[in-house]
Design a protein around this motif. Structure first.
Motif, PDB file in Angstrom:
ATOM      1  N   TYR A 174       0.791  -1.089  -0.027  1.00  0.00           N
ATOM      2  CA  TYR A 174      -0.174   0.108  -0.023  1.00  0.00           C
ATOM      3  C   TYR A 174       0.952   1.169   0.148  1.00  0.00           C
ATOM      4  N   TYR A 175       1.948   1.060   0.617  1.00  0.00           N
ATOM      5  CA  TYR A 175       2.914   2.485   0.621  1.00  0.00           C
ATOM      6  C   TYR A 175       3.597   2.486  -0.755  1.00  0.00           C
ATOM      7  N   GLY A 176       3.578   1.317  -1.384  1.00  0.00           N
ATOM      8  CA  GLY A 176       4.395   1.379  -2.825  1.00  0.00           C
ATOM      9  C   GLY A 176       3.331   2.006  -3.722  1.00  0.00           C
ATOM     10  N   VAL A 177       2.129   1.778  -3.493  1.00  0.00           N
ATOM     11  CA  VAL A 177       1.029   2.440  -4.372  1.00  0.00           C
ATOM     12  C   VAL A 177       1.172   3.934  -4.302  1.00  0.00           C
ATOM     13  N   ASP A 178       1.376   4.357  -3.194  1.00  0.00           N
ATOM     14  CA  ASP A 178       1.282   5.783  -2.833  1.00  0.00           C
ATOM     15  C   ASP A 178       2.638   6.603  -3.297  1.00  0.00           C
TER      16      ASP A 178
ATOM     17  N   GLU B 252      -1.838   9.178 -10.261  1.00  0.00           N
ATOM     18  CA  GLU B 252      -3.110   9.339  -9.903  1.00  0.00           C
ATOM     19  C   GLU B 252      -3.968   9.506 -10.905  1.00  0.00           C
ATOM     20  N   ILE B 253      -5.172   9.031 -10.845  1.00  0.00           N
ATOM     21  CA  ILE B 253      -5.931   9.180 -12.002  1.00  0.00           C
ATOM     22  C   ILE B 253      -7.507   9.361 -11.562  1.00  0.00           C
ATOM     23  N   GLN B 254      -8.448   9.842 -12.272  1.00  0.00           N
ATOM     24  CA  GLN B 254      -9.752  10.445 -11.924  1.00  0.00           C
ATOM     25  C   GLN B 254     -10.772   9.427 -12.683  1.00  0.00           C
TER      26      GLN B 254
ATOM     27  N   ALA C 243     -10.406  10.223  -7.112  1.00  0.00           N
ATOM     28  CA  ALA C 243      -9.038  10.198  -7.389  1.00  0.00           C
ATOM     29  C   ALA C 243      -8.459   8.872  -6.879  1.00  0.00           C
ATOM     30  N   VAL C 244      -7.796   7.939  -7.723  1.00  0.00           N
ATOM     31  CA  VAL C 244      -7.402   6.819  -7.515  1.00  0.00           C
ATOM     32  C   VAL C 244      -5.735   6.709  -7.953  1.00  0.00           C
TER      33      VAL C 244
ATOM     34  N   GLY D  34      -4.616  -0.411  -7.348  1.00  0.00           N
ATOM     35  CA  GLY D  34      -5.235   0.961  -7.036  1.00  0.00           C
ATOM     36  C   GLY D  34      -5.576   0.982  -5.587  1.00  0.00           C
ATOM     37  N   VAL D  35      -5.469   2.456  -5.125  1.00  0.00           N
ATOM     38  CA  VAL D  35      -6.115   2.578  -3.575  1.00  0.00           C
ATOM     39  C   VAL D  35      -6.780   3.979  -3.987  1.00  0.00           C
TER      40      VAL D  35
END
Length: 167
Positions: A25-29, A34-36, A149-150, A158-159
């Motif tokens: 999860y930190y890796g995703v951040d 970022e997409i909409q 926002a993902v 995705g997060v």
């Protein structure tokens, strides 16, 4: 003595697995883009889970013509290639293997199930967003449109970052 080493090894393995889950999860951040996504929220409440917003994305349903594999009869893991159009991402194609994406394209892992004739329903694991207690009601305004926002990692995870009101 050998038994103690086995238990210590097992404990270390469990800690590494938990750190790996948290690290993803930190890796995703850190690595994510970022997409909409356009969505229509529904606001349920659960005694055990608290307030959350159940999200139904425009990309949650796709024509089965985008799928080139054998017909889907039961929940099947798929990769969904998304491309931007007017600031929001839409489905470009579905595939059964990790796709190569270029430019502003991204892909998300999903589970596909047949929903109605000629359509597939896709679940991304992004369908529930927890909100502060007693704040979920504000997402029930009729006719209001929202975007989400993902952050999408290069490996398809995705997060959800935030829900925005469309003007």
């Amino acid at each position: 003595m050998k038994k103690n080493k086995w238990w210590i090894g097992l404990i270390i393995l469990q800690v590494l697995v938990l750190l790996g889950i948290a690290g993803s999860y930190y890796g995703v951040d850190y690595f994510g883009k970022e997409i909409q996504l356009k969505t229509k929220p529904v606001d349920p409440s659960d005694v055990f889970s608290g307030d959350y917003v159940s999200l139904n994305y425009e990309i949650s349903d796709a024509p089965d013509s985008l799928w080139k594999g054998k017909p889907i009869q039961e929940p099947t893991p798929v990769y969904v290639v998304l491309a931007p159009e007017k600031g929001k991402y839409h489905i470009e194609k579905l595939t059964n293997h990790s796709p190569d994406v270029s430019g502003s394209q991204v892909y998300l892992k999903a589970k596909a199930t047949p929903s109605m004739v000629g359509m597939l329903h896709l679940e991304y694991g992004l369908e529930r967003f927890y909100v502060e207690e007693n704040t979920g009601k504000k997402f029930e305004e009729p006719g209001q449109e929202y975007s989400v926002a993902v952050k999408v990692a290069p490996w398809g995870k995705g997060v959800i970052q935030k829900i925005h009101t469309e003007k």
